[in-house]
Write a protein that holds these residues in place. Structure first.
Motif, PDB file in Angstrom:
ATOM      1  N   MET A 146       0.861  -1.189   0.000  1.00 43.73           N
ATOM      2  CA  MET A 146       0.000   0.000   0.000  1.00 43.73           C
ATOM      3  C   MET A 146       0.897   1.239   0.000  1.00 43.73           C
ATOM      4  SD  MET A 146      -3.052   0.980   2.673  1.00 43.73           S
ATOM      5  CE  MET A 146      -3.768  -0.655   2.514  1.00 43.73           C
ATOM      6  N   GLU A 147       0.873   1.998  -1.080  1.00 43.70           N
ATOM      7  CA  GLU A 147       1.747   3.149  -1.224  1.00 43.70           C
ATOM      8  C   GLU A 147       1.040   4.438  -0.821  1.00 43.70           C
ATOM      9  OE1 GLU A 147       3.639   3.406  -4.998  1.00 43.70           O
ATOM     10  OE2 GLU A 147       3.846   1.224  -5.204  1.00 43.70           O
ATOM     11  N   ILE A 148       1.842   5.389  -0.329  1.00 42.52           N
ATOM     12  CA  ILE A 148       1.293   6.669   0.108  1.00 42.52           C
ATOM     13  C   ILE A 148       0.556   7.358  -1.040  1.00 42.52           C
ATOM     14  CG2 ILE A 148       1.917   9.022   0.775  1.00 42.52           C
ATOM     15  CD1 ILE A 148       1.937   7.295   3.141  1.00 42.52           C
ATOM     16  N   ARG A 149       1.129   7.321  -2.242  1.00 41.30           N
ATOM     17  CA  ARG A 149       0.489   8.020  -3.355  1.00 41.30           C
ATOM     18  C   ARG A 149      -0.871   7.419  -3.673  1.00 41.30           C
ATOM     19  NH1 ARG A 149       1.896   5.723  -8.602  1.00 41.30           N
ATOM     20  NH2 ARG A 149       3.100   3.812  -8.313  1.00 41.30           N
ATOM     21  N   HIS A 150      -0.999   6.085  -3.528  1.00 36.94           N
ATOM     22  CA  HIS A 150      -2.295   5.463  -3.753  1.00 36.94           C
ATOM     23  C   HIS A 150      -3.314   5.968  -2.738  1.00 36.94           C
ATOM     24  CE1 HIS A 150      -0.136   1.827  -5.794  1.00 36.94           C
ATOM     25  NE2 HIS A 150      -0.173   2.909  -6.556  1.00 36.94           N
ATOM     26  N   LEU A 151      -2.879   6.118  -1.480  1.00 34.75           N
ATOM     27  CA  LEU A 151      -3.776   6.620  -0.448  1.00 34.75           C
ATOM     28  C   LEU A 151      -4.155   8.078  -0.705  1.00 34.75           C
ATOM     29  CD1 LEU A 151      -2.229   5.019   2.767  1.00 34.75           C
ATOM     30  CD2 LEU A 151      -4.263   4.297   1.513  1.00 34.75           C
ATOM     31  N   ARG A 152      -3.216   8.863  -1.216  1.00 37.22           N
ATOM     32  CA  ARG A 152      -3.534  10.258  -1.537  1.00 37.22           C
ATOM     33  C   ARG A 152      -4.582  10.322  -2.647  1.00 37.22           C
ATOM     34  NH1 ARG A 152       2.264  11.381  -1.171  1.00 37.22           N
ATOM     35  NH2 ARG A 152       2.708  12.437   0.801  1.00 37.22           N
ATOM     36  N   TYR A 153      -4.433   9.476  -3.664  1.00 32.80           N
ATOM     37  CA  TYR A 153      -5.421   9.441  -4.730  1.00 32.80           C
ATOM     38  C   TYR A 153      -6.783   9.015  -4.175  1.00 32.80           C
ATOM     39  CZ  TYR A 153      -1.354   9.457  -7.882  1.00 32.80           C
ATOM     40  OH  TYR A 153      -0.191   9.773  -8.533  1.00 32.80           O
ATOM     41  N   PHE A 154      -6.770   8.022  -3.312  1.00 30.59           N
ATOM     42  CA  PHE A 154      -8.006   7.526  -2.705  1.00 30.59           C
ATOM     43  C   PHE A 154      -8.705   8.630  -1.921  1.00 30.59           C
ATOM     44  CE2 PHE A 154      -9.629   5.952   1.446  1.00 30.59           C
ATOM     45  CZ  PHE A 154     -10.819   5.403   1.000  1.00 30.59           C
ATOM     46  N   VAL A 155      -7.960   9.373  -1.110  1.00 29.80           N
ATOM     47  CA  VAL A 155      -8.540  10.457  -0.311  1.00 29.80           C
ATOM     48  C   VAL A 155      -9.096  11.546  -1.218  1.00 29.80           C
ATOM     49  CG1 VAL A 155      -7.992  12.332   1.289  1.00 29.80           C
ATOM     50  CG2 VAL A 155      -7.161  10.017   1.747  1.00 29.80           C
ATOM     51  N   ALA A 156      -8.373  11.864  -2.300  1.00 26.49           N
ATOM     52  CA  ALA A 156      -8.845  12.906  -3.223  1.00 26.49           C
ATOM     53  C   ALA A 156     -10.185  12.515  -3.844  1.00 26.49           C
ATOM     54  CB  ALA A 156      -7.802  13.145  -4.313  1.00 26.49           C
ATOM     55  N   VAL A 157     -10.313  11.264  -4.280  1.00 25.85           N
ATOM     56  CA  VAL A 157     -11.573  10.821  -4.873  1.00 25.85           C
ATOM     57  C   VAL A 157     -12.680  10.813  -3.818  1.00 25.85           C
ATOM     58  CG1 VAL A 157     -12.772   8.908  -6.010  1.00 25.85           C
ATOM     59  CG2 VAL A 157     -10.398   9.433  -6.622  1.00 25.85           C
ATOM     60  N   ALA A 158     -12.353  10.353  -2.600  1.00 30.27           N
ATOM     61  CA  ALA A 158     -13.351  10.293  -1.532  1.00 30.27           C
ATOM     62  C   ALA A 158     -13.863  11.682  -1.181  1.00 30.27           C
ATOM     63  CB  ALA A 158     -12.754   9.620  -0.300  1.00 30.27           C
ATOM     64  N   GLU A 159     -12.988  12.677  -1.170  1.00 31.95           N
ATOM     65  CA  GLU A 159     -13.391  14.029  -0.786  1.00 31.95           C
ATOM     66  C   GLU A 159     -14.142  14.747  -1.908  1.00 31.95           C
ATOM     67  OE1 GLU A 159      -9.865  15.004   2.471  1.00 31.95           O
ATOM     68  OE2 GLU A 159      -9.774  15.915   0.476  1.00 31.95           O
ATOM     69  N   LEU A 160     -13.709  14.539  -3.147  1.00 30.43           N
ATOM     70  CA  LEU A 160     -14.316  15.245  -4.275  1.00 30.43           C
ATOM     71  C   LEU A 160     -15.446  14.466  -4.933  1.00 30.43           C
ATOM     72  CD1 LEU A 160     -11.039  16.622  -5.893  1.00 30.43           C
ATOM     73  CD2 LEU A 160     -12.650  17.841  -4.448  1.00 30.43           C
ATOM     74  N   GLN A 161     -15.519  13.165  -4.633  1.00 30.97           N
ATOM     75  CA  GLN A 161     -16.565  12.292  -5.193  1.00 30.97           C
ATOM     76  C   GLN A 161     -16.591  12.331  -6.717  1.00 30.97           C
ATOM     77  OE1 GLN A 161     -20.040  13.841  -2.922  1.00 30.97           O
ATOM     78  NE2 GLN A 161     -20.041  11.874  -1.867  1.00 30.97           N
ATOM     79  N   ASN A 162     -15.401  12.478  -7.290  1.00 34.44           N
ATOM     80  CA  ASN A 162     -15.317  12.588  -8.747  1.00 34.44           C
ATOM     81  C   ASN A 162     -13.883  12.275  -9.174  1.00 34.44           C
ATOM     82  OD1 ASN A 162     -14.692  14.308 -11.309  1.00 34.44           O
ATOM     83  ND2 ASN A 162     -16.927  14.128 -11.263  1.00 34.44           N
ATOM     84  N   GLN A 204      -4.501   3.395 -10.586  1.00 35.17           N
ATOM     85  CA  GLN A 204      -3.896   3.239  -9.263  1.00 35.17           C
ATOM     86  C   GLN A 204      -4.955   2.920  -8.207  1.00 35.17           C
ATOM     87  OE1 GLN A 204      -0.725   2.976  -8.996  1.00 35.17           O
ATOM     88  NE2 GLN A 204      -0.426   3.586 -11.147  1.00 35.17           N
ATOM     89  N   ILE A 205      -6.139   3.508  -8.329  1.00 39.82           N
ATOM     90  CA  ILE A 205      -7.228   3.169  -7.402  1.00 39.82           C
ATOM     91  C   ILE A 205      -7.596   1.702  -7.569  1.00 39.82           C
ATOM     92  CG2 ILE A 205      -9.671   3.549  -6.847  1.00 39.82           C
ATOM     93  CD1 ILE A 205      -7.916   5.727  -5.754  1.00 39.82           C
ATOM     94  N   GLY A 206      -7.662   1.238  -8.823  1.00 36.93           N
ATOM     95  CA  GLY A 206      -7.949  -0.173  -9.075  1.00 36.93           C
ATOM     96  C   GLY A 206      -6.904  -1.081  -8.467  1.00 36.93           C
ATOM     97  N   ARG A 207      -5.639  -0.677  -8.568  1.00 39.97           N
ATOM     98  CA  ARG A 207      -4.554  -1.471  -7.975  1.00 39.97           C
ATOM     99  C   ARG A 207      -4.710  -1.540  -6.461  1.00 39.97           C
ATOM    100  NH1 ARG A 207       1.367   0.061  -9.885  1.00 39.97           N
ATOM    101  NH2 ARG A 207       0.395  -0.685 -11.828  1.00 39.97           N
ATOM    102  N   PRO A 250     -13.819  -3.565  -3.255  1.00 39.22           N
ATOM    103  CA  PRO A 250     -14.020  -2.260  -3.914  1.00 39.22           C
ATOM    104  C   PRO A 250     -14.113  -1.147  -2.880  1.00 39.22           C
ATOM    105  CG  PRO A 250     -16.067  -3.520  -3.904  1.00 39.22           C
ATOM    106  CD  PRO A 250     -14.999  -4.445  -3.403  1.00 39.22           C
ATOM    107  N   LEU A 251     -13.569   0.016  -3.239  1.00 38.90           N
ATOM    108  CA  LEU A 251     -13.577   1.158  -2.328  1.00 38.90           C
ATOM    109  C   LEU A 251     -14.638   2.187  -2.697  1.00 38.90           C
ATOM    110  CD1 LEU A 251      -9.718   1.674  -2.040  1.00 38.90           C
ATOM    111  CD2 LEU A 251     -11.234   0.608  -0.357  1.00 38.90           C
TER     112      LEU A 251
END
Length: 306
Positions: free
Chosen positions: A1-17, A35-38, A46-47
């Protein structure tokens, strides 16, 4: 689990887009989706539920989100720590402070002293409710916070130092308070007018509510104000009565010259009606700058309390 993947995940979760999240993350949408798929394959669930207009978190995503916030905050703190490991020449200090007017502790002086001793450290100050700042410390968004809480109210996992205990007092304009002789019981004060209350979520609000409950009164109010000075102004104008820390009542008499109508201050008969001031921090996360600030803060406390 990489930090950049978590940053992408948080961005999608916050913006819902996905598109806006990719723009904020400065990557192509296809790369972010990949990267979200990975990350989802690595987790095994699924997240997101992907809709036509927006995406929403699945139960697994809801579970991961607070952990992702904490991991990202820890990584940022680790970088700051590494930048300053040779000393307090660089780095940052993130401090939460309650309003200075209602604090029995000088919370501004220590900031100035810290800046003089460690001018290379970037200082970030946050002023929110005590509840919000404690949660920020728990989440790693603040290094420490000076809050209106008693030690018993501090959540498990956080360390604390009690800095001061300020008695609560009753305040009313002289006309409303006519005939009252202190110390008084809270029902005597409340009978004189509507209660001017502090905002919900603050330590002061909680301590006043507790004092009211001890005498069987409901904490109902049509006035809930966020600024300490406004509470005194409303009381001085005869719009109601209030209960505030003694420090605030004294502050108003000397620092609010625009109050043309004097107000009366009464001690309370309830010995447990107090407003404690405590500094809280996470011992596993507090950086060198935070520990240095704690030492300076202790210098400004007139009497050390355990």
């Amino acid at each position: 689990m990489e930090i950049r993947h978590l940053r992408y995940f948080v961005a999608v979760a916050e913006l819902q887009n996905f598109t806006r999240a990719a723009e904020r993350s400065f990557v192509a949408q296809s790369a972010l989706s990949q990267q979200i798929g990975r990350l989802e394959r690595e987790i095994g669930a699924p997240l997101f539920v992907r809709g036509a207009r927006k995406v929403e978190l699945t139960p697994a995503g809801e579970l991961l989100l607070p952990h992702a916030h904490r991991i990202i905050a820890d990584e940022a703190q680790a970088r700051a720590e590494l930048r300053s490991y040779l000393g307090l020449e660089k780095g940052r200090l993130r401090v939460g402070l309650i309003q200075t007017a209602i604090s029995a502790v000088d919370v501004v002086g220590p900031i100035g002293a810290f800046h003089d001793r460690h001018p290379g450290v970037d200082i970030h100050i946050t002023n929110q409710t005590s509840t919000e700042m404690v949660e920020a410390v728990r989440a790693g968004a603040l290094d420490l916070a000076v809050v209106g809480m008693a030690p018993k109210e501090v959540p498990e996992g956080l360390e604390h130092r009690l800095l001061a205990v300020d008695p609560l007092v009753g305040v009313a304009c002289e006309k409303v308070a006519s005939g009252l002789v202190g110390p008084i019981a809270l029902p005597e004060l409340i009978a004189r007018g509507r209660l001017i209350h502090f905002a919900r979520g603050t330590g002061l609000r909680r301590h006043v509510d507790e004092a009211l409950h001890r005498v069987g009164l409901e904490a109902l109010s049509s006035f809930e104000l966020a600024q300490a000075s406004d509470i005194l102004r409303f009381a001085a104008l005869g719009l109601g009565v209030t209960v505030v820390p003694q420090t605030l009542a004294e502050y108003g008499r000397t620092m609010l010259p625009d109050l043309e109508i004097p107000y009366a201050v009464f001690g309370l008969r309830d010995p447990d009606a107090v407003h404690p001031v405590t500094v809280v921090y996470d011992p596993q996360r507090i950086p060198a700058s935070g520990r240095a600030f704690l030492e300076i803060l202790e210098e400004f406390v007139p009497h050390k309390r355990k």
